[in-house]
Write an enzyme that holds these catalytic residues in place. Structure first.
Site, PDB file in Angstrom:
ATOM      1  N   SER A 127       0.858  -1.546  -0.320  1.00 17.02           N
ATOM      2  CA  SER A 127       0.200  -0.082   0.124  1.00 17.02           C
ATOM      3  C   SER A 127       1.289   1.366   0.472  1.00 17.02           C
ATOM      4  O   SER A 127       1.511   1.275   0.431  1.00 17.02           O
ATOM      5  CB  SER A 127      -0.536  -0.034   0.909  1.00 17.02           C
ATOM      6  OG  SER A 127      -1.356   1.812   1.392  1.00 17.02           O
ATOM      7  N   TYR A 152      -1.987  -0.137  10.105  1.00 18.56           N
ATOM      8  CA  TYR A 152      -2.079  -0.354   8.828  1.00 18.56           C
ATOM      9  C   TYR A 152      -1.225  -1.319   8.084  1.00 18.56           C
ATOM     10  O   TYR A 152      -0.550  -1.558   6.947  1.00 18.56           O
ATOM     11  CB  TYR A 152      -3.368   0.237   7.783  1.00 18.56           C
ATOM     12  CG  TYR A 152      -3.980  -0.307   6.669  1.00 18.56           C
ATOM     13  CD1 TYR A 152      -4.433  -1.707   6.453  1.00 18.56           C
ATOM     14  CD2 TYR A 152      -3.411   0.752   5.635  1.00 18.56           C
ATOM     15  CE1 TYR A 152      -4.438  -2.196   5.080  1.00 18.56           C
ATOM     16  CE2 TYR A 152      -3.553   0.324   4.104  1.00 18.56           C
ATOM     17  CZ  TYR A 152      -3.986  -0.854   3.840  1.00 18.56           C
ATOM     18  OH  TYR A 152      -3.374  -1.518   2.560  1.00 18.56           O
TER      19      TYR A 152
END
Ligand code: NAD
Length: 332
Positions: A127, A152
């Protein structure tokens, strides 16, 4: 090829599955259909995959070690595309343990399966959030990414580290893809473009964080799929002459690529573009910055372009119009 796609009922996994089925591959799609967001949307995606003869669905949790080991022991995959994860930056503030199970334990069951079965290429989702507090733009794979600002992001960076270890130790070719804010029809209801649309159509105000002073490199789903499919064929090779001087390259068969639009858009420009696509004016609720959020994302895509001769280029106006048209048709 016989390809395992995890997160097949998810946004990106659904589109990648559709594309590879259309190309004649056999797809084993895995998903636990969790209720992080509207399960009916996951079911609606699945409903379009299930009737296709090349598609087989496995409802299973990644963190189920025995189940995952059985899956790999009983099958023979030519490629694994690992997209299942607990996504979302803000959710990780209140629900950290979900990230431990799905993103860390889940990545390890995939790596172990690939190792045991000697899978020729593992492609997995990382990501843009790994760039965390980086200030230099555009974000390059060669930049150090040691300052994540959400759990995350920390799990996604960990996935890259875990992949590198398996590439080095077991010669497992791995490619990590750092996706930048992916949007499109059948997208994720937890993301801003989706919740803004719902509220704008209902005449409700939308929360504009950091008073609109944020920008994102919005990337249309078709461009992500194109990147994933092209990368699948670029199997990394061991290179014993590589001195590992750069964070994105190694003597191990290990690669990392950004997949982003290379064109950050200011939040207020994004809202105006969405207004045009929907034909409504947004009511704005200006808010301070949120914990875990970054100010900007901006992908350097030179490496992707060089490796596969492609980089995303769908304009936000075109992409949002397609999303808006789908939204009205789906939700009425
Ligand atoms: N959409 C984006 O903007 C974006 C940006 C950067 C990275 N990513 C990454 O891309 C990947 C796909 O994202 P997406 O937007 O399609 O998300 P998504 O949430 O729509 O899809 C993920 C799917 O994985 C499944 N899943 C989650 N945990 C699981 C588990 N423990 N076992 C089995 N299945 C599980 C979910 O049910 C879901 O269907 C994720 O790894 C995400 O972190 C997405």
């Amino acid at each position: 090829m016989r390809i395992l796609i995890t997160g097949a009922a998810g946004f990106i996994g659904y589109y990648v599955s559709q594309r590879l089925l259309a190309e004649g591959h056999q797809i084993v799609g895995l998903d636990n259909l969790n209720d992080y967001y509207d399960v009916e949307l996951k079911q609606a995606r699945l409903k379009q995959l299930l009737p296709q003869p090349g598609f087989q669905f496995v409802e299973q949790d990644l963190a189920d070690r025995d189940g995952m080991a059985r899956l790999f022991a009983n099958d023979n995959f030519d490629r694994v595309i690992h997209l299942a994860a607990q996504a979302g930056v803000r959710y990780s503030i209140d629900n950290p343990m979900a990230y431990l199970d799905s993103n860390l334990a889940g990545m390890l069951t995939i790596l172990e399966g690939c190792r045991q079965q000697k899978v020729p290429h593992l492609v997995y989702a990382s990501s843009s959030s790994v760039y965390g507090m980086n200030k230099k733009v555009p974000f390059s794979e060669a930049d150090a990414v040691d300052h994540p600002i959400s759990l995350y992001a920390a799990t996604k960076k960990s996935n890259e580290l875990m992949a590198h270890t398996y590439s080095h130790l077991y010669d497992l070719p791995t490619t990590g893809l750092r996706f930048f804010t992916v949007y499109g029809p059948m997208g994720r209801p937890d993301m801003a473009y989706f919740s803004f649309t719902k509220k704008m159509l209902a005449g409700e105000p939308i929360d504009v964080f950091n008073h609109g002073k944020l920008s994102r490199d919005f990337t249309y789903i078709d461009d992500i799929v194109e990147g994933v499919v092209r990368i699948l064929e670029q199997v990394p090779e061991r290179d014993d002459n590589n001195d590992c001087a750069s964070p994105d390259s190694s003597s191990a068969p290990y690669r990392l690529f950004n997949i982003g639009n290379h064109q950050p858009v200011e939040l207020m420009t994004f809202i105006r573009t969405l207004e045009q696509a929907l034909g409504v004016t947004a009511k704005l609720n200006m808010k301070p910055m949120q914990a875990g959020d970054v100010y900007t994302t901006y992908a350097d895509t030179d490496n992707l372009q060089q490796a596969v001769g492609f980089s995303p280029d769908t304009s936000l106006a075109d992409g949002l119009q397609k999303f808006a048209d789908w939204y009205r048709a789906f939700y009425g």
